[in-house]
Design a protein around this motif. Structure first.
Motif, PDB file in Angstrom:
ATOM      1  N   THR A 162      47.514  37.888  41.039  1.00 51.35           N
ATOM      2  CA  THR A 162      46.151  38.169  40.593  1.00 51.35           C
ATOM      3  C   THR A 162      45.327  38.535  41.814  1.00 51.35           C
ATOM      4  O   THR A 162      45.149  37.707  42.716  1.00 51.35           O
ATOM      5  CB  THR A 162      45.541  36.938  39.890  1.00 51.35           C
ATOM      6  OG1 THR A 162      46.403  36.548  38.811  1.00 51.35           O
ATOM      7  CG2 THR A 162      44.165  37.253  39.350  1.00 51.35           C
ATOM      8  N   THR A 163      44.841  39.776  41.853  1.00 53.49           N
ATOM      9  CA  THR A 163      44.250  40.283  43.090  1.00 53.49           C
ATOM     10  C   THR A 163      42.740  40.444  43.013  1.00 53.49           C
ATOM     11  O   THR A 163      42.162  40.570  41.935  1.00 53.49           O
ATOM     12  CB  THR A 163      44.863  41.641  43.466  1.00 53.49           C
ATOM     13  OG1 THR A 163      44.537  42.609  42.459  1.00 53.49           O
ATOM     14  CG2 THR A 163      46.370  41.545  43.601  1.00 53.49           C
ATOM     15  N   PHE A 164      42.136  40.451  44.180  1.00 56.83           N
ATOM     16  CA  PHE A 164      40.725  40.781  44.346  1.00 56.83           C
ATOM     17  C   PHE A 164      40.628  41.845  45.441  1.00 56.83           C
ATOM     18  O   PHE A 164      41.520  41.935  46.305  1.00 56.83           O
ATOM     19  CB  PHE A 164      39.911  39.537  44.728  1.00 56.83           C
ATOM     20  CG  PHE A 164      40.370  38.861  45.995  1.00 56.83           C
ATOM     21  CD1 PHE A 164      39.822  39.200  47.235  1.00 56.83           C
ATOM     22  CD2 PHE A 164      41.363  37.882  45.962  1.00 56.83           C
ATOM     23  CE1 PHE A 164      40.250  38.577  48.406  1.00 56.83           C
ATOM     24  CE2 PHE A 164      41.788  37.250  47.126  1.00 56.83           C
ATOM     25  CZ  PHE A 164      41.234  37.610  48.346  1.00 56.83           C
ATOM     26  N   PRO A 165      39.580  42.690  45.439  1.00 57.23           N
ATOM     27  CA  PRO A 165      39.445  43.701  46.495  1.00 57.23           C
ATOM     28  C   PRO A 165      39.396  43.041  47.870  1.00 57.23           C
ATOM     29  O   PRO A 165      38.619  42.107  48.090  1.00 57.23           O
ATOM     30  CB  PRO A 165      38.116  44.388  46.156  1.00 57.23           C
ATOM     31  CG  PRO A 165      37.912  44.134  44.698  1.00 57.23           C
ATOM     32  CD  PRO A 165      38.489  42.781  44.433  1.00 57.23           C
ATOM     33  N   MET A 166      40.220  43.501  48.780  1.00 61.84           N
ATOM     34  CA  MET A 166      40.336  42.836  50.074  1.00 61.84           C
ATOM     35  C   MET A 166      39.071  42.957  50.909  1.00 61.84           C
ATOM     36  O   MET A 166      38.682  42.013  51.601  1.00 61.84           O
ATOM     37  CB  MET A 166      41.520  43.404  50.853  1.00 61.84           C
ATOM     38  CG  MET A 166      41.726  42.742  52.205  1.00 61.84           C
ATOM     39  SD  MET A 166      43.328  43.163  52.915  1.00 61.84           S
ATOM     40  CE  MET A 166      43.215  42.323  54.496  1.00 61.84           C
ATOM     41  N   PHE A 167      38.423  44.115  50.848  1.00 68.37           N
ATOM     42  CA  PHE A 167      37.282  44.373  51.723  1.00 68.37           C
ATOM     43  C   PHE A 167      35.985  44.517  50.932  1.00 68.37           C
ATOM     44  O   PHE A 167      35.977  45.018  49.806  1.00 68.37           O
ATOM     45  CB  PHE A 167      37.510  45.649  52.539  1.00 68.37           C
ATOM     46  CG  PHE A 167      38.691  45.570  53.469  1.00 68.37           C
ATOM     47  CD1 PHE A 167      38.680  44.720  54.564  1.00 68.37           C
ATOM     48  CD2 PHE A 167      39.819  46.353  53.242  1.00 68.37           C
ATOM     49  CE1 PHE A 167      39.767  44.647  55.424  1.00 68.37           C
ATOM     50  CE2 PHE A 167      40.900  46.294  54.101  1.00 68.37           C
ATOM     51  CZ  PHE A 167      40.880  45.442  55.189  1.00 68.37           C
ATOM     52  N   THR A 168      34.896  44.088  51.555  1.00 74.85           N
ATOM     53  CA  THR A 168      33.571  44.376  51.024  1.00 74.85           C
ATOM     54  C   THR A 168      33.186  45.790  51.445  1.00 74.85           C
ATOM     55  O   THR A 168      33.904  46.461  52.196  1.00 74.85           O
ATOM     56  CB  THR A 168      32.532  43.388  51.576  1.00 74.85           C
ATOM     57  OG1 THR A 168      32.414  43.582  53.008  1.00 74.85           O
ATOM     58  CG2 THR A 168      32.963  41.943  51.303  1.00 74.85           C
ATOM     59  N   GLU A 169      32.040  46.248  51.005  1.00 76.94           N
ATOM     60  CA  GLU A 169      31.579  47.592  51.375  1.00 76.94           C
ATOM     61  C   GLU A 169      31.346  47.714  52.882  1.00 76.94           C
ATOM     62  O   GLU A 169      31.388  48.809  53.443  1.00 76.94           O
ATOM     63  CB  GLU A 169      30.297  47.934  50.618  1.00 76.94           C
ATOM     64  CG  GLU A 169      30.508  48.119  49.113  1.00 76.94           C
ATOM     65  CD  GLU A 169      29.229  48.520  48.405  1.00 76.94           C
ATOM     66  OE1 GLU A 169      28.174  48.591  49.075  1.00 76.94           O
ATOM     67  OE2 GLU A 169      29.287  48.767  47.185  1.00 76.94           O
ATOM     68  N   THR A 170      31.088  46.595  53.545  1.00 81.11           N
ATOM     69  CA  THR A 170      30.854  46.630  54.991  1.00 81.11           C
ATOM     70  C   THR A 170      32.139  46.504  55.799  1.00 81.11           C
ATOM     71  O   THR A 170      32.112  46.533  57.030  1.00 81.11           O
ATOM     72  CB  THR A 170      29.899  45.488  55.403  1.00 81.11           C
ATOM     73  OG1 THR A 170      30.514  44.226  55.109  1.00 81.11           O
ATOM     74  CG2 THR A 170      28.579  45.603  54.660  1.00 81.11           C
TER      75      THR A 170
END
Length: 431
Positions: A162-170
């Motif tokens: 179950t994954t989440f986006p690794m990086f934020t916009e910054t």
């Protein structure tokens, strides 16, 4: 009919206590080290004048029976050809524990288990799956990950990634995304963090580690029981200031009683011995006793015994000798410097060629063996196949193009990125 637990497993489970026991899988609860079987009886017979226990063979003088053509190729005593204990060679386990503290000063004075030897890190991941994952359990991890996780956790143990986006916009690590998944249904949570990350080559910054720790602490305080698996395969290969030079293990192992930190590491990438196939699994938890750590070690060694019996004694012996060498530290620094020069050259190439931004976006990277680019307007697989026609090999993984600069000579890096740029411009639809 439910089969009764082996008494040895019951004893270990009773030692572990309710919190850690609740983190174990059904398989993990049933796991034990067979200390009363062949191994236990052989241990009792050690030193006997006549010892007819273990399945090895000896010369008439009591030395290991070895082929001379094999023995002469290895600069080790003939005992290196014997079986190693399922826990690993005691001297190597102690040496690796000492190295952990040397490389992670925050561990000084802290209590953690003695590392148990695994057949490199891939096998360590399988030990984790055996001990902690039931079918349909979730493994929470970033969306950029090594594809072997699917084979191990999903294919072998029936868990779901179950994954989440690794990086934020910054470009920071997305600790908030991880925390949202931790807040989901169920008390038991398994989180997998891999730094330096494969495929991106990103290691958490100091700020990232603070955010990760805070998110895990809030979840633990809310009642979640969390197994944090730390894949530290590329540990130590950090190339930028402000990036954490220590494993998260030291920060997380005593963060909260509801958190069990499981460190997977080894010399494969750290010491450039890919074929030695030696790794380690180490446990850390707030308030854990020596007896509880020994129980976790016995569980892990039980998995080793029940799958591969033991890790290569030759591999372990070679590494132990290396760690005792006065040349070890200097030689390791020399190899690090080679990779650092390649990393610096890639950064310089990007500075010198702003036009490459029309062809690809480089994901954040600061460490390890790899970096990734996201092609602009061209399918990554199309790019990969065209590059192959030009004599350039790359990997497509998680929708990215992964570049292992660890394998590319310094004087070929310019040509590598020039080729990627040229192919993207060739394949990119003309407006």
């Amino acid at each position: 009919m439910v089969k009764r637990l082996n008494p040895l497993a019951e004893t270990l489970n009773n030692v572990l206590g309710d919190v850690v026991l609740a983190m174990l899988s059904v398989r993990g609860k049933r796991t034990y080290f067979p200390s009363t079987g062949i191994l236990g009886q052989s241990a009792e017979a050690k030193g006997s004048a006549i010892n007819a226990t273990i399945g090895t063979a000896f010369e008439e003088d009591g030395s290991p029976l070895c082929l001379e053509c094999v023995e002469e190729m290895v600069n080790l005593p003939s005992t290196a050809f014997l079986y190693a204990p399922s826990f690993g060679l005691p001297e190597l386990r102690k040496a690796w524990a000492d190295l952990l503290v040397t490389k992670n000063p925050s561990l000084a004075g802290k209590s953690f288990s003695l590392p148990v030897a695994t057949s490199a890190l891939t096998h360590g991941l399988s030990v984790v799956g055996h001990l902690f994952l039931d079918a349909d359990d979730d493994v929470i991890l970033p969306d950029y990950y090594w594809d072997n996780y699917e084979l191990i956790f999903e294919g072998s143990y029936g868990a779901a990634l179950t994954t989440f986006p690794m990086f934020t916009e910054t470009g920071a690590f997305n600790a908030e995304g991880m925390e949202r998944l931790l807040e989901g249904r169920g008390e038991k949570k398994v989180v997998l963090l891999n730094f330096p990350n494969n495929p991106t080559g990103y290691t958490a910054t100091i700020e990232d580690t603070q955010a990760i720790g805070a998110a895990l602490l809030r979840a633990a305080e809310a009642g979640k029981r969390i197994v944090v698996v730390l894949d530290d395969a590329y540990f130590g290969l950090v190339y930028e200031p402000g990036v954490s030079t220590e494993s998260l293990f030291g920060k997380l192992m005593d963060l909260h009683p509801n958190i069990l930190a499981v460190k997977l590491d080894g010399p494969t990438k750290e010491d450039y011995v890919w074929g030695a196939r030696v790794g380690f699994i180490t446990f850390g938890a707030q308030g854990a006793t020596a007896e509880q750590y020994k129980a976790l070690e016995a569980k892990a060694a039980g998995v080793v015994r029940g799958t591969i019996s033991n890790v290569s004694s030759l591999g372990q012996g070679i590494l132990l000798k290396a760690y005792q060498s006065e040349a070890y530290a200097a030689q390791k620094q020399e190899k690090y410097d080679i990779l650092k020069r390649r990393y610096d050259r890639i950064k310089a190439i990007f500075r010198d060629h702003p036009e490459y931004e029309r062809s690809f976006v480089a994901l954040p990277f600061n460490s390890g063996y790899f970096m990734c680019v996201k092609p602009c307007g061209v399918d990554p697989e199309v790019l990969r196949r065209r590059l192959l026609e030009k004599g350039v090999g790359v990997i497509v993984l998680s929708g990215l193009v992964r570049i292992a600069f660890s394998t590319v000579a310094l004087d070929k890096l310019d040509a590598l990125f020039a080729a990627i740029h040229a192919v993207v411009q060739e394949k990119k639809p003309k407006l």
